[in-house]
Design an enzyme around this catalytic site. Structure first.
Site, PDB file in Angstrom:
ATOM      1  N   ARG A 187      36.583  46.741  47.531  1.00 34.55           N
ATOM      2  CA  ARG A 187      35.529  47.684  47.958  1.00 34.55           C
ATOM      3  C   ARG A 187      34.893  47.166  49.228  1.00 34.55           C
ATOM      4  O   ARG A 187      35.240  46.087  49.707  1.00 34.55           O
ATOM      5  CB  ARG A 187      34.459  47.747  46.862  1.00 34.55           C
ATOM      6  N   GLU A 242      39.445  26.643  35.308  1.00 38.30           N
ATOM      7  CA  GLU A 242      39.830  26.323  36.673  1.00 38.30           C
ATOM      8  C   GLU A 242      39.245  24.969  37.044  1.00 38.30           C
ATOM      9  O   GLU A 242      38.197  24.585  36.517  1.00 38.30           O
ATOM     10  CB  GLU A 242      39.183  27.373  37.586  1.00 38.30           C
ATOM     11  N   LYS A 253      40.734  38.777  37.014  1.00 40.17           N
ATOM     12  CA  LYS A 253      40.924  37.581  37.848  1.00 40.17           C
ATOM     13  C   LYS A 253      42.263  36.889  37.580  1.00 40.17           C
ATOM     14  O   LYS A 253      42.849  36.296  38.482  1.00 40.17           O
ATOM     15  CB  LYS A 253      39.774  36.598  37.633  1.00 40.17           C
ATOM     16  N   HIS A 301      25.235  31.574  41.908  1.00 42.19           N
ATOM     17  CA  HIS A 301      26.588  31.930  42.338  1.00 42.19           C
ATOM     18  C   HIS A 301      26.624  33.276  43.058  1.00 42.19           C
ATOM     19  O   HIS A 301      27.661  33.915  43.137  1.00 42.19           O
ATOM     20  CB  HIS A 301      27.577  31.974  41.169  1.00 42.19           C
TER      21      HIS A 301
END
Ligand code: ADP
Length: 482
Positions: free
Chosen positions: A291, A199, A115, A234
């Site tokens: 993907r 974040e 990430k 999530h």
């Protein structure tokens, strides 16, 4: 490309085979001991058992899969989603063994799988990012300083994370140190890599993503957005296209950003650029999935483009033949993931045998499923039974179509997310499009479903009683006349 091996199971294996056979391509399935009776094994032209139920001895075993590919003399391998689909070593091993990998090359997978590396590329491409640390953080004090700087709440994420795992929301300073410790050890356990970053936590966001296709010439195109804000843990449960809150201008901007990102990293094949959007409709890059996504059918239904066919065509070296301005949303599509999970018990997996399984049929209803009546839902894999996908001329029609389809979907033997789907899709916040990723937390109460189940069971009992008394009453006189 005459023969492909599908390194996956269940609904996605069946779905890939459907397109392959339409294209005149033969298919080879690989399966574990637990999946012997699954439809995808029968549907393949050839099928090989590659090991026992645990994934690391079957669907994740690269050597075994390559061995089958060699013995069956396939031309290419499609990884589906999950399992090895985002494993750069698999993509590399497939190519090294002389087969075509139906997906991006190992470099793109590796870059986007991390990430932090992905954020760096996004920044280079001028795509807006959620404020966050540029590199992994290990020192809790330094991380805390950063959290104070951007302001609480913040979210601590595993750099190698995925599937909604390895994330910790921190509401205030006092919780930071302990949450950071937990996030690091969770990341290490789940992904074998303890690197985390911090974040800004966006309150009440929407999850909106752009589907892209990119060819070997480096040309990419946006196949518009999907909204996937109804989530639990999530993880997505309901997806739709187009998003009820994205207008033409916003769609164009998000699409352009996603295309730029794909082109800058030399991406090839189908991919998804995920964004999080705040209440002012400002959007920020979350990650890129290299993907086919679970929710790809809603894009197919509003664009008329078969994504698996294009993955295959791109892998064969064909160039994209459509122009961006030709891609417009046509009607509306919604998908409900039918998981064998109990929504009245924290969405915990529900295992058992499908004593009754009857999916709905009809125009504008598509069910991508991997099971059939009588099969057991194994504990080893993701508990998704199927995807119920509908299309309507507009969103209201799609909602009505979905509610009808849910009521016609008969499953017994395991609990499913179907009743949750009915609750969510019929909810005012879903109908008016204001729902966010907080939908479940904000509106869903398990008791409501338990009550609804009870009254449904009561109604069913009444119908049964009525039926019984009617038969008893009509039976007696008949008997007397005998
Ligand atoms: P994963 O790779 O595990 O799926 P993502 O980064 O794609 O993780 O995030 C998954 C979900 O977590 C998002 O759809 C959203 O609901 C939530 N999420 C992630 N980052 C943030 C953030 N900065 N603020 C608020 N919610 C977030």
């Amino acid at each position: 490309m005459k023969k492909i091996l599908i390194a996956n199971r269940g609904e996605i294996a069946s779905r890939i085979m459907r397109t392959a056979s339409k294209m005149g391509i033969r298919t080879v399935a690989v399966f574990s001991g637990a999946d012997r009776k699954m439809p995808f094994v029968r549907e393949a032209d050839e099928a090989v058992c590659i090991g026992p139920a645990p994934s690391n001895q079957s669907y994740l075993d690269i050597d075994k899969i390559i061995k089958v590919a060699k013995s069956k003399k396939v031309d290419a391998i499609h990884p589906g989603y999950g399992f090895l689909s985002e494993n750069a070593s698999f993509s590399a091993a497939v190519q090294e063994a002389g087969f075509t990998f139906i997906g991006p090359g190992p470099e793109a997978i590796e870059m986007m799988g991390d990430k932090l590396a992905a954020r760096e590329v996004a920044e280079k491409a001028g795509v807006p990012l959620v404020p966050g640390t540029k590199s992994a953080v290990t020192d809790p004090e330094e991380a805390m300083k950063f959290a104070i700087e951007i302001g609480f709440p913040v979210i601590i994420k595993a750099a190698a994370g995925g599937g909604g795992k390895g994330m910790r929301i921190v509401k205030e300073k006092g919780e930071f140190a302990s949450q950071m410790k937990r996030a690091t050890s969770e990341a290490l356990n789940a992904f074998g890599n303890g690197a985390v970053f911090v974040e800004k936590y966006i309150e009440n966001p929407k999850h909106i993503e752009i589907q892209i296709l990119a060819d070997k010439n480096g040309k990419a195109i946006s196949l518009l957005e999907r909204e996937c804000s109804v989530q639990r843990r999530h993880q997505k449960v309901i997806e739709e296209a187009p998003s009820p809150i994205v207008d033409t201008e916003l769609r164009r901007r998000m699409g352009d950003d996603a295309v730029r990102l794909a082109e800058i990293c030399g991406y090839e094949s189908a991919g998804t650029v995920e964004f999080i959007m705040d209440e002012e409709k400002k959007y920020y890059f979350l990650e890129m999935n290299t993907r086919l996504q679970v929710e790809h059918p809603v894009t197919e239904l509003i664009t008329g483009i078969d994504l698996v066919a294009w993955q295959i065509r791109i892998a064969r070296g064909e160039m994209l033949d459509m122009k961006q301005h030709e891609i417009k949303p046509f009607g509306h599509s919604i998908e409900l993931r039918v998981y064998a999970e109990d929504p009245t018990n924290d969405f915990l997996p529900s295992t058992g045998t499908l004593s009754l399984y009857q999916p709905p049929k009809g125009e504008n209803i598509r069910v991508d499923d991997g099971y059939e009546q009588g099969l057991e839902v194994p504990v080893y894999y993701d508990p998704m039974l199927s995807k119920l996908i509908v299309w309507g001329k507009n969103r209201d029609e799609a909602i009505a179509q979905m509610l009808k389809a849910i009521s016609e979907y008969m499953v017994e033997g395991v609990a499913t997310t179907l009743p949750f789907g009915k609750f969510a899709i019929d909810h005012p916040a879903f109908r008016d499009g204001t729902f966010t990723t907080k939908f479940v937390e904000q509106y869903f109460r398990q008791e409501k479903l338990i009550e609804a189940n009870k009254s449904r069971a009561f109604a069913a009992a009444l119908i049964g009683l009525h039926h019984y008394t009617k038969t008893v009453n009509t039976y007696r006189p008949i008997k007397r006349t005998n």
